[in-house]
Design an enzyme around this catalytic site. Structure first.
Site, PDB file in Angstrom:
ATOM      1  N   ASN A  93       0.834  -1.210   0.000  1.00  0.00           N
ATOM      2  CA  ASN A  93       0.000   0.000   0.000  1.00  0.00           C
ATOM      3  C   ASN A  93       0.867   1.258   0.000  1.00  0.00           C
ATOM      4  O   ASN A  93       0.509   2.258  -0.617  1.00  0.00           O
ATOM      5  CB  ASN A  93      -0.964  -0.002   1.191  1.00  0.00           C
ATOM      6  N   HIS A 103      -8.750  -1.354   5.826  1.00  0.00           N
ATOM      7  CA  HIS A 103      -9.098  -2.677   6.361  1.00  0.00           C
ATOM      8  C   HIS A 103      -9.650  -3.540   5.237  1.00  0.00           C
ATOM      9  O   HIS A 103     -10.468  -3.067   4.445  1.00  0.00           O
ATOM     10  CB  HIS A 103     -10.138  -2.522   7.479  1.00  0.00           C
ATOM     11  N   ILE A 137      -2.406   2.207  17.724  1.00  0.00           N
ATOM     12  CA  ILE A 137      -1.861   3.556  17.870  1.00  0.00           C
ATOM     13  C   ILE A 137      -2.164   4.074  19.276  1.00  0.00           C
ATOM     14  O   ILE A 137      -3.328   4.074  19.704  1.00  0.00           O
ATOM     15  CB  ILE A 137      -2.466   4.510  16.815  1.00  0.00           C
TER      16      ILE A 137
END
Length: 208
Positions: free
Chosen positions: A14, A109, A93
């Protein structure tokens, strides 16, 4: 031009898709930093090969959560990062970073949230669960990160058909192609200031 940081744990496909969109002039942004919790991540290699600052930052390197969080924030601030993009990042995170970057952290996702999300739902685990459930449609979700796994407001979704003969691997391959298409598009909306967050709803401002 918006400064972006990409957090990734794996091979960085990605990240490569985002980089390609920038190189092709489709995305007016600069990847200023790539952070990985995995020192062997392909994403770090991609970053270095493209002249991007690449850092291995793991909680194990620090004696406290506070030092770990501060290190990440210092690296982000020193590069004037305005948007954080999670691209296969396998760590939650910390809430301090989410508070510092409200509605400025994106995740992708490999399913249509809120279905097939949550802790442990990543990679082939997701596609296996999708196939076992018998659903006919899965897909990709880009969402804003909040303090729960796979929970924040949804920015963009794209459907992918589940075929009768799919395995988790074949489904993953088709879903990943869609990820590479829509993640740069979603980031572009943020870069161009076309995103408005209202509670759980993300409103995309008129293109005109």
């Amino acid at each position: 031009m918006m400064n972006i940081a990409v957090f990734a744990s794996g091979r960085g496909s990605n990240l490569m898709a985002i980089l390609n969109a920038i190189k092709e002039g489709k995305l007016n942004a600069k990847i200023s930093l790539v952070i990985s919790n995995n020192s062997n991540a392909g994403a770090l290699e991609i970053a270095r090969a493209n002249g991007i600052d690449a850092l291995h930052i793991s909680r194990k390197q620090f004696s406290s959560d506070e030092e770990y969080v501060q290190k990440i924030l210092n690296e982000l601030k020193s590069r004037n990062v305005e948007l954080i993009v999670l691209a296969g990042y396998m760590k939650k995170i910390p809430s301090e970073i989410i508070k510092e970057y409200p509605n400025k952290i994106l995740n992708i996702h490999p399913a249509l949230l809120p279905a097939f999300g949550g802790q442990g739902m990543y990679g082939l685990n997701v596609h296996k669960a999708v196939i076992e459930s018998g659903v006919k449609i899965t897909g990709v979700t880009v969402h804003i990160v909040d303090e729960e796994y796979d929970h924040g407001p949804i920015v963009m979704q794209r459907a992918v058909e589940v075929r009768d003969d799919d395995t988790p691997e074949t489904l993953a391959e088709r879903v990943l192609k869609v990820e590479h298409e829509i993640y740069p598009q979603a980031i572009k909306l943020f870069v161009e200031g076309k995103i408005k967050v209202s509670g759980r709803k993300v409103i995309i401002k008129d293109e005109n």
